[in-house]
Scaffold this active site. Structure first.
Site, PDB file in Angstrom:
ATOM      1  N   HIS A 210      44.011  21.508  39.459  1.00 31.00           N
ATOM      2  CA  HIS A 210      43.108  22.593  39.852  1.00 31.00           C
ATOM      3  C   HIS A 210      42.087  22.176  40.905  1.00 31.00           C
ATOM      4  O   HIS A 210      41.347  23.003  41.406  1.00 31.00           O
ATOM      5  CB  HIS A 210      42.380  23.163  38.633  1.00 31.00           C
ATOM      6  CG  HIS A 210      41.288  22.259  38.119  1.00 31.00           C
ATOM      7  ND1 HIS A 210      41.557  21.126  37.413  1.00 31.00           N
ATOM      8  CD2 HIS A 210      39.951  22.316  38.254  1.00 31.00           C
ATOM      9  CE1 HIS A 210      40.427  20.520  37.108  1.00 31.00           C
ATOM     10  NE2 HIS A 210      39.422  21.214  37.609  1.00 31.00           N
TER      11      HIS A 210
HETATM   12  C1  UD1 Z   1      35.749  24.968  37.247  1.00 30.24           C
HETATM   13  C2  UD1 Z   1      34.799  23.782  37.380  1.00 30.24           C
HETATM   14  C3  UD1 Z   1      35.590  22.491  37.179  1.00 30.24           C
HETATM   15  C4  UD1 Z   1      36.326  22.525  35.868  1.00 30.24           C
HETATM   16  C5  UD1 Z   1      37.221  23.764  35.833  1.00 30.24           C
HETATM   17  C6  UD1 Z   1      37.965  23.883  34.536  1.00 30.24           C
HETATM   18  C7  UD1 Z   1      32.900  24.035  38.931  1.00 30.24           C
HETATM   19  C8  UD1 Z   1      32.367  23.602  40.230  1.00 30.24           C
HETATM   20  N1  UD1 Z   1      34.185  23.707  38.685  1.00 30.24           N
HETATM   21  O1  UD1 Z   1      36.698  24.877  38.293  1.00 30.24           O
HETATM   22  O2  UD1 Z   1      34.701  21.390  37.163  1.00 30.24           O
HETATM   23  O3  UD1 Z   1      37.102  21.349  35.727  1.00 30.24           O
HETATM   24  O4  UD1 Z   1      36.396  24.928  36.000  1.00 30.24           O
HETATM   25  O5  UD1 Z   1      38.970  24.868  34.651  1.00 30.24           O
HETATM   26  O6  UD1 Z   1      32.183  24.623  38.147  1.00 30.24           O
HETATM   27  N2  UD1 Z   1      39.461  32.197  38.639  1.00 30.24           N
HETATM   28  C9  UD1 Z   1      40.051  33.289  38.070  1.00 30.24           C
HETATM   29  N3  UD1 Z   1      39.758  33.589  36.768  1.00 30.24           N
HETATM   30  C10 UD1 Z   1      38.910  32.861  36.010  1.00 30.24           C
HETATM   31  C11 UD1 Z   1      38.298  31.755  36.622  1.00 30.24           C
HETATM   32  C12 UD1 Z   1      38.592  31.423  37.914  1.00 30.24           C
HETATM   33  O7  UD1 Z   1      40.842  33.970  38.692  1.00 30.24           O
HETATM   34  O8  UD1 Z   1      38.682  33.194  34.826  1.00 30.24           O
HETATM   35  C13 UD1 Z   1      39.817  31.834  40.021  1.00 30.24           C
HETATM   36  C14 UD1 Z   1      38.990  32.528  41.074  1.00 30.24           C
HETATM   37  O9  UD1 Z   1      39.804  32.758  42.163  1.00 30.24           O
HETATM   38  C15 UD1 Z   1      37.939  31.495  41.415  1.00 30.24           C
HETATM   39  C16 UD1 Z   1      38.711  30.206  41.269  1.00 30.24           C
HETATM   40  O10 UD1 Z   1      39.637  30.463  40.195  1.00 30.24           O
HETATM   41  O11 UD1 Z   1      37.414  31.704  42.665  1.00 30.24           O
HETATM   42  C17 UD1 Z   1      37.912  29.004  40.954  1.00 30.24           C
HETATM   43  O12 UD1 Z   1      37.110  29.213  39.776  1.00 30.24           O
HETATM   44  P1  UD1 Z   1      35.747  28.378  39.567  1.00 30.24           P
HETATM   45  O13 UD1 Z   1      35.135  28.738  38.256  1.00 30.24           O
HETATM   46  O14 UD1 Z   1      34.902  28.520  40.767  1.00 30.24           O
HETATM   47  O15 UD1 Z   1      36.229  26.876  39.573  1.00 30.24           O
HETATM   48  P2  UD1 Z   1      37.444  26.165  38.830  1.00 30.24           P
HETATM   49  O16 UD1 Z   1      38.411  25.732  39.852  1.00 30.24           O
HETATM   50  O17 UD1 Z   1      37.940  26.983  37.670  1.00 30.24           O
END
Ligand code: UD1
Length: 366
Positions: A210
């Site tokens: 991820h």
């Molecule tokens: C986040 C954490 C990371 C952790 C990971 C666990 C930060 C900086 N990163 O990364 O440290 O290891 O969570 O999974 O806080 N999205 C969805 N649905 C969701 C959540 C996310 O579609 O429920 C998609 C969206 O497009 C979003 C992207 O995933 O923009 C990234 O989500 P984000 O929470 O920003 O970071 P993670 O990559 O999940």
């Protein structure tokens, strides 16, 4: 009655906090002198990343959901701060407990601290030394303003002391993610994929990716999958795909057929998959801790780790981010040359109780 905020936002936060809530509810020591308020920032909002964890781990329903959703780092962090600030202005807590290193962690720590609410950080002091990772920035900032630092390893204590933290504020308590693992390992659920694809124990890999630098560039990502498909000698690779990866953009015709793409799994199914796998390939930090305790080989696609004990004591090896370096690790793995590992100190299932005991002492002065 004193009020303690516990912040959750992302999938790994739920796993860590489940142990705290359980200790609060069931410990014989009795923590009835304070009340918990579970605040979900809404950073993760997909059912598979959020609700399924809440129900499987018997977490109480969050008292508040700030519903921030996704955004750039700055926007997401700012939005969490704004909404948590509003909540605190309606009802201030006496202590704010944050876990891990995600944007929700740092955002709530800053917000509470600015209102003179003491902050306790669980999983404090871990450092990768790589500040191109957003999590490293979150860790450094959170620790720099936290009043109480709960650590998972002696190395973390040493890091904090090097950074000038007062020893009296550092508590080496162990690992709440492992508390949750040990509490659930006997009630795992067989996932659909195991039945549908007739996966045999120790005959398949699990892959999770991820981190933006591994998955955001589609061309490089496909190249990485191609290499992994070959090096795993066409054994099945079960790949629960994180929502940040746009599944539809993956050109499956460019990949070896051993990939099995599935949705993100609920906790009990996911741990079942890990426990029964031959090895795990990942860029996650938390997973290297779980595989260490489950004695499953873990190949981490990173150059650094903030969890060195998973390498020195556990089953984890950093295979770097350059696929040219991967073959020797896979050769060792298939030849059985892999450390079976030992469980790091205090990863014994009792960390949350240690933390809660300390929190009840801390609250006497808050
Ligand atoms: C986040 C954490 C990371 C952790 C990971 C666990 C930060 C900086 N990163 O990364 O440290 O290891 O969570 O999974 O806080 N999205 C969805 N649905 C969701 C959540 C996310 O579609 O429920 C998609 C969206 O497009 C979003 C992207 O995933 O923009 C990234 O989500 P984000 O929470 O920003 O970071 P993670 O990559 O999940």
């Amino acid at each position: 009655m004193k009020l303690v905020d516990i912040i959750v936002g992302t999938r790994p936060n739920f796993v860590k906090v489940a142990a705290l809530i359980k200790a609060y509810k069931t410990s014989k020591l009795g923590f009835s002198s304070f009340k918990l308020r579970l605040v979900h920032t809404g950073q993760h909002y997909h059912d598979a990343m959020s609700n399924s964890f809440l129900s499987q781990l018997s977490l109480i329903t969050p008292d508040i959901n700030l519903n921030v959703g996704s955004g750039t780092h700055a926007k997401q962090t700012a939005e969490i701060m704004r909404r948590y600030d509003d909540l605190l202005s309606q009802k201030k807590s006496h202590l704010c407990v944050v876990v891990g290193d995600v944007n929700s962690t740092v955002a709530c720590a800053i917000t509470a601290k600015k209102l003179n609410i003491p902050v306790a950080h669980i999983e404090a002091g871990i450092r990768s030394g790589d500040d191109t990772m957003p999590e490293e920035i979150n860790r450094i900032v959170t620790d720099s303003i936290s009043d109480f630092l709960f650590t998972t390893s002696k190395t973390a204590n040493e890091n904090l002391i090097k950074e000038g933290k007062n020893k009296k504020k550092i508590f080496f308590v162990g690992n709440t993610m492992i508390d949750t693992l040990l509490a659930n390992v006997n009630r795992l659920v067989i996932p659909e994929v195991t039945k549908n694809k007739l996966l045999k124990p120790k005959n398949y890999f699990v892959l999770t990716l991820h981190r933006p630098n591994n998955v955001d560039n589609n061309r490089q990502f496909i190249k990485l999958l191609q290499v992994l498909g070959e090096l795993t000698r066409h054994w099945p690779i079960v790949f629960p795909v994180h929502p940040r990866i746009k599944k539809d953009l993956i050109d499956r015709s460019a990949l070896p057929i051993n990939f099995i793409f599935i949705d993100p799994q609920p906790y009990l199914e996911f741990i079942y998959l890990i426990k029964n796998s031959f090895a795990v390939i990942t860029d996650s930090g938390g997973l290297s801790e779980e595989t260490t305790v489950l004695r499953v080989p873990c190949l981490t696609i990173r150059n650094t780790t903030e969890r060195p004990e998973t390498v020195t004591l556990g089953t984890n090896q950093l295979i770097t981010v350059n696929p040219k370096n991967f073959p020797k690790y896979f050769n060792n793995l298939f030849q059985g040359k892999w450390d079976s590992g030992v469980t790091p100190p205090k990863w014994d299932g009792k960390s949350a109780e240690r933390i809660m005991t300390q929190i009840s002492k801390i609250l006497k002065n808050c």
